[in-house]
Enzyme design. Sequence first.
Site, PDB file in Angstrom:
ATOM      1  N   GLU A  79       0.706  -1.252   0.014  1.00 21.98           N
ATOM      2  CA  GLU A  79       0.091   0.010  -0.146  1.00 21.98           C
ATOM      3  C   GLU A  79       0.796   1.471   0.031  1.00 21.98           C
ATOM      4  O   GLU A  79       0.475   2.444  -0.003  1.00 21.98           O
ATOM      5  CB  GLU A  79      -1.038  -0.038   1.293  1.00 21.98           C
ATOM      6  CG  GLU A  79      -2.224  -1.038   1.035  1.00 21.98           C
ATOM      7  CD  GLU A  79      -2.927  -1.110   2.185  1.00 21.98           C
ATOM      8  OE1 GLU A  79      -2.521  -0.407   3.300  1.00 21.98           O
ATOM      9  OE2 GLU A  79      -3.964  -1.799   2.322  1.00 21.98           O
ATOM     10  N   GLU A 110       7.826 -21.444   8.267  1.00 18.94           N
ATOM     11  CA  GLU A 110       7.921 -20.547   9.454  1.00 18.94           C
ATOM     12  C   GLU A 110       9.020 -21.142  10.263  1.00 18.94           C
ATOM     13  O   GLU A 110       9.888 -20.460  11.224  1.00 18.94           O
ATOM     14  CB  GLU A 110       6.952 -20.103  10.141  1.00 18.94           C
ATOM     15  CG  GLU A 110       6.334 -21.307  11.036  1.00 18.94           C
ATOM     16  CD  GLU A 110       5.142 -20.858  12.056  1.00 18.94           C
ATOM     17  OE1 GLU A 110       5.178 -20.921  13.173  1.00 18.94           O
ATOM     18  OE2 GLU A 110       4.228 -20.109  11.515  1.00 18.94           O
TER      19      GLU A 110
END
Length: 268
Positions: A79, A110
């Site tokens: 963004e 992860e």
Amino acid sequence: MIRTTEQDSLYNNIDQMSFREILTGINQEDQTVPHAVAKCIPQIENLAVAVTERMKEGGRLFYIGAGTSGRLGVVDASECPPTFGVAFDEVVGIIAGGDTAIRRAVENAEDDTEQAWNDLLYYQIGPKDSVIGLAASGTTPYVIGGLKKAAENQILTGCIVCNSGSPVAAEAQYPVEVVVGPEFLTGSTRMKSGTAQKLVLNMLSTTVMIKLGKVKGNKMVDMQLTNSKLVDRGTQMVMAELQIPYEQAEALLIEHGSVRKAVEAGQI
């Protein structure tokens, strides 16, 4: 000791609750998040100042994380270009497991302590850059390994976690620890913890971009004009700044491609 994010919910038998009771309970818990974030403003400030100083020297900002935390980093990074007109490689979100993991969990991604650094090396990361680890638990191996290697290479490190005294925070020069308490649904850190991380990311990136000169007054003068709504918003900004009619402001904006450049051209 059980981590705060893993502690049992304060609400029992939620599977027996009515729709209204569930929604009310979630909302009551959500209301505690901004208060937890407010307590961390000094930590967020320290991180924002440090990141801004690096970026003024040409550095970039990287987020690394897994699962919900990683996705939030990708969202914030993606963004920044349309909002502030920065290059797409200036703020980068990296998620364990790659872009596939944005929509679908990648098994064991992860747990790899080496992969975050390998992912960062793809971008030729260097000493002017900053790396912020995102991990609600504060224990994600992918993030721990990435921050450790970054620090070893004189790269600024920070983190946003939701437990105090975590291994991730121990590896960060500028830790932000937002302790929001047990989740409404036990262990579901996509809820309050995710909300807290999103709030902090909003605060951090917006503050950094303001201090980098991407905002004038209270307006996004470098935003990308990617749709008619934003063209109209930009036109209104140019109108107000130059005190000219809508059609003239729109023509300037379209010709010059940004509010900032349109205003500068109109002042000549």
